[in-house]
Design an enzyme around this catalytic site. Structure first.
Site, PDB file in Angstrom:
ATOM      1  N   SER A   1       0.804  -1.220   0.000  1.00  0.00           N
ATOM      2  CA  SER A   1       0.000   0.000   0.000  1.00  0.00           C
ATOM      3  C   SER A   1       0.835   1.267   0.000  1.00  0.00           C
ATOM      4  CB  SER A   1      -0.950   0.010   1.205  1.00  0.00           C
ATOM      5  OG  SER A   1      -0.218   0.009   2.420  1.00  0.00           O
TER       6      SER A   1
ATOM      7  N   ASP B   1      -5.878   8.357   9.992  1.00  0.00           N
ATOM      8  CA  ASP B   1      -5.762   7.048  10.636  1.00  0.00           C
ATOM      9  C   ASP B   1      -4.391   6.854  11.274  1.00  0.00           C
ATOM     10  OD1 ASP B   1      -4.084   6.612   8.471  1.00  0.00           O
ATOM     11  OD2 ASP B   1      -5.435   5.221   7.455  1.00  0.00           O
TER      12      ASP B   1
ATOM     13  N   HIS C   1      -1.237   5.935   7.136  1.00  0.00           N
ATOM     14  CA  HIS C   1      -0.992   6.087   5.699  1.00  0.00           C
ATOM     15  C   HIS C   1      -0.423   7.476   5.413  1.00  0.00           C
ATOM     16  CE1 HIS C   1      -3.994   2.777   5.663  1.00  0.00           C
ATOM     17  NE2 HIS C   1      -3.206   2.348   4.689  1.00  0.00           N
TER      18      HIS C   1
END
Length: 231
Positions: free
Chosen positions: A48, A196, A199
């Site tokens: 990711s 969050d 990220h």
């Protein structure tokens, strides 16, 4: 603190499919689309972090590196083959599909999820080596760049130290170009991560792009300056 940043690799759905971006427009194109005459290909293969979870495609660090490539007039197409949630085992299983077309530079960014899950380093090392071997078999002339990763000592200081050293060992064994730590300057910094906390934000990706570019730029320029084989 690093666990916050490294968790980015494992917290998004694993149902994403590999995406490709052109360096100039960040438009998605098939990973196996033939390059135009004389055009070289840089492929980012990771999780990711590479996929750019939570940011626009043109804000992820592979696209930002593509912009730097374009600014120098280098004839390279940047392909983003990042997949959220990917482990080294998953990467090993799909790398052959991604490499149905040859590449000139292969940036390997995997292993963070393995470390966070406490997977045996023998398996991580074996999978990374298998990916490297596949790249060299499919694209013998490709330069391979390995993105180093680190994990916090939650699973023990010895495991964390051995995990960090694994990248150095693999790079030395295979004579790879090593990015010492992809998340340098970003990991654990809330200002550079999304709400969050895991990220990277667009600002965080800009730092990742600089970390990569400091290693990639001399490699690309050396490729361009090298005479054709047999000349």
């Amino acid at each position: 603190m690093l666990v916050l940043a490294l968790s980015a690799c494992d917290s998004s759905p694993a149902t994403n499919t590999p995406a490709s971006q052109s360096a100039a427009s960040a438009a998605k194109v098939p990973a196996n689309e033939p390059a135009s005459a004389g055009e070289k290909r840089v492929l980012f293969f990771g999780n990711s972090l590479t996929a750019g979870y939570g940011v626009e495609p043109d804000q992820a660090f592979p696209a930002l590196v593509g912009q730097k490539i374009d600014s120098l007039g280098l004839d390279y197409k940047v392909i983003n083959a990042g997949l959220s949630g990917e482990t080294t085992a998953g990467g090993r299983s799909r790398v052959g599909w991604v490499l149905r077309q040859p590449v000139d530079v292969f940036v390997l960014e995997l292993g963070g999820n393995d470390g966070l899950r406490g997977l045996p380093l023998t398996a991580t090392r074996r999978n990374l080596q298998a990916i490297i071997d596949t790249v060299r078999r499919r694209s013998p002339k490709a330069q391979i760049v390995l993105a180093g990763m680190q994990i916090p000592p939650n699973l023990g200081a010895t495991y964390a130290a051995d995990f960090k050293a694994l990248y150095q060992e693999i790079a030395a064994k295979n004579k790879l170009v090593l990015i010492p730590f992809l998340l340098q300057g970003v990991g654990g910094d809330r200002r550079l991560n999304q709400p969050d906390g895991i990220h990277p934000t667009p600002a965080g990706h800009r730092i990742l792009a600089r970390n990569v570019w400091s290693v990639l730029q001399p490699l690309l320029q050396a490729q361009v300056a090298a005479p054709p084989a047999g000349a």
